[in-house]
Design an enzyme around this catalytic site. Structure first.
Site, PDB file in Angstrom:
ATOM      1  N   PRO A 199      44.463  39.114  38.264  1.00 53.09           N
ATOM      2  CA  PRO A 199      43.262  39.075  39.107  1.00 53.09           C
ATOM      3  C   PRO A 199      42.069  38.427  38.402  1.00 53.09           C
ATOM      4  CG  PRO A 199      44.325  41.211  39.296  1.00 53.09           C
ATOM      5  CD  PRO A 199      45.007  40.490  38.181  1.00 53.09           C
ATOM      6  N   TYR A 200      41.955  38.617  37.099  1.00 52.41           N
ATOM      7  CA  TYR A 200      40.860  37.981  36.354  1.00 52.41           C
ATOM      8  C   TYR A 200      41.005  36.463  36.407  1.00 52.41           C
ATOM      9  CZ  TYR A 200      37.779  36.705  32.486  1.00 52.41           C
ATOM     10  OH  TYR A 200      36.797  36.131  31.721  1.00 52.41           O
ATOM     11  N   ILE A 201      42.217  35.979  36.176  1.00 51.83           N
ATOM     12  CA  ILE A 201      42.459  34.537  36.211  1.00 51.83           C
ATOM     13  C   ILE A 201      42.146  33.980  37.593  1.00 51.83           C
ATOM     14  CG2 ILE A 201      44.253  32.768  36.043  1.00 51.83           C
ATOM     15  CD1 ILE A 201      45.542  34.540  33.852  1.00 51.83           C
ATOM     16  N   SER A 231      40.093  35.227  39.786  1.00 50.39           N
ATOM     17  CA  SER A 231      38.648  35.296  40.035  1.00 50.39           C
ATOM     18  C   SER A 231      37.914  34.146  39.362  1.00 50.39           C
ATOM     19  CB  SER A 231      38.090  36.638  39.558  1.00 50.39           C
ATOM     20  OG  SER A 231      38.000  36.715  38.138  1.00 50.39           O
TER      21      SER A 231
END
Length: 257
Positions: A160-162, A164
């Site tokens: 999810p960080y990637i 985002s």
């Protein structure tokens, strides 16, 4: 700095995520380059400490506690800047959260929602109100969003960080194209490994991670927050007047490999 040594002299700048890491580094760099700086983050006490530190040096700095996930709080933040200083010239949308590395199929909705709401909706909220203020001011402006090397390549963090940070680059490009006619430049930086509370916690939780992370880029070290902030300050300055829609890696060569 004065004159040509102060690239941000006379500018009013807003920095989010300014209570730690790159945000604190940016507060020091922007103020040191002559900007009047308004700092925003969730931790009010830490913000006040940063403001006190900078004001002792003669800087013009103030702060407001804000959660960028809240559109209303961001709107009131930008209104505060304009009411207090008359305009908004530059903004560094740096607030964000990370995730420890975990297999995508084992992550729950809570982790996904926290990252996307902060890293994507937070930038979305900031952009809308900053652009509104800059258009109303009639003098253009410059906005820099914090993406990550994780916005350019897959890195050792949660999916999810990637996702985002890829989204931040998309918002940056879209806004750059749409608002160029208003004299507003919108760019992003993509930091690599940078010393911060977030990376310290990551290293503490995962023995051996520090050494592997340092080996992931040609310079084989972590950046100081101020090194990354210098790139954001340049993009906010008139020295970058012909740069918009760009994503500048500040990663010690990580994405060159």
């Amino acid at each position: 700095m004065t004159g040509t040594e102060a690239p941000l002299a006379g500018k009013v700048a807003l920095i989010t995520g300014a209570s730690s890491g790159i945000g604190v580094g940016a507060a020091r760099v922007f103020a040191g380059q002559g900007a009047t700086v308004v700092l925003a983050a969730r931790r009010a006490e830490r913000l006040r400490e940063v403001v006190a530190e900078l004001n002792r040096t003669g800087a013009r700095t103030s702060c407001r506690a804000v959660d960028v996930r809240s559109d209303d709080e961001v709107r009131r933040l930008v209104e505060f800047v304009v009411e207090r200083h008359g305009r908004l010239d530059a903004a560094f949308n740096n607030a964000g959260v990370g995730l420890p590395r975990s297999p995508l199929h084992l992550m729950d909705d809570t982790s996904y929602d926290l990252v996307m709401e902060t890293n994507v909706r937070g930038v979305w909220n900031c952009l809308r109100h900053e652009l509104t203020a800059m258009i109303a001011g009639g003098a253009g402006g410059a906005i820099v969003n914090t993406s990550s090397v994780g916005g350019l390549v897959a890195s050792s963090v949660g999916a999810p960080y990637i996702a985002s940070k890829h989204a931040v680059i998309g918002l940056t490009r879209a806004a750059a194209v749409e608002y160029a006619a208003h004299g507003i430049r919108v760019n992003a930086i993509a930091p690599g490994l940078t010393r911060s509370e977030m990376t310290d916690q990551w290293f503490a939780q995962s023995p051996g991670t520090r050494e592997r992370a340092h080996r992931s880029a040609p310079q084989q070290r972590a950046a100081d927050a101020e090194e990354v902030a210098e790139a954001a300050a340049w993009l906010c300055s008139d020295k970058a007047s012909f740069v918009t829609g760009a994503t500048l890696p500040v990663d010690g060569g990580r994405t060159a490999w």
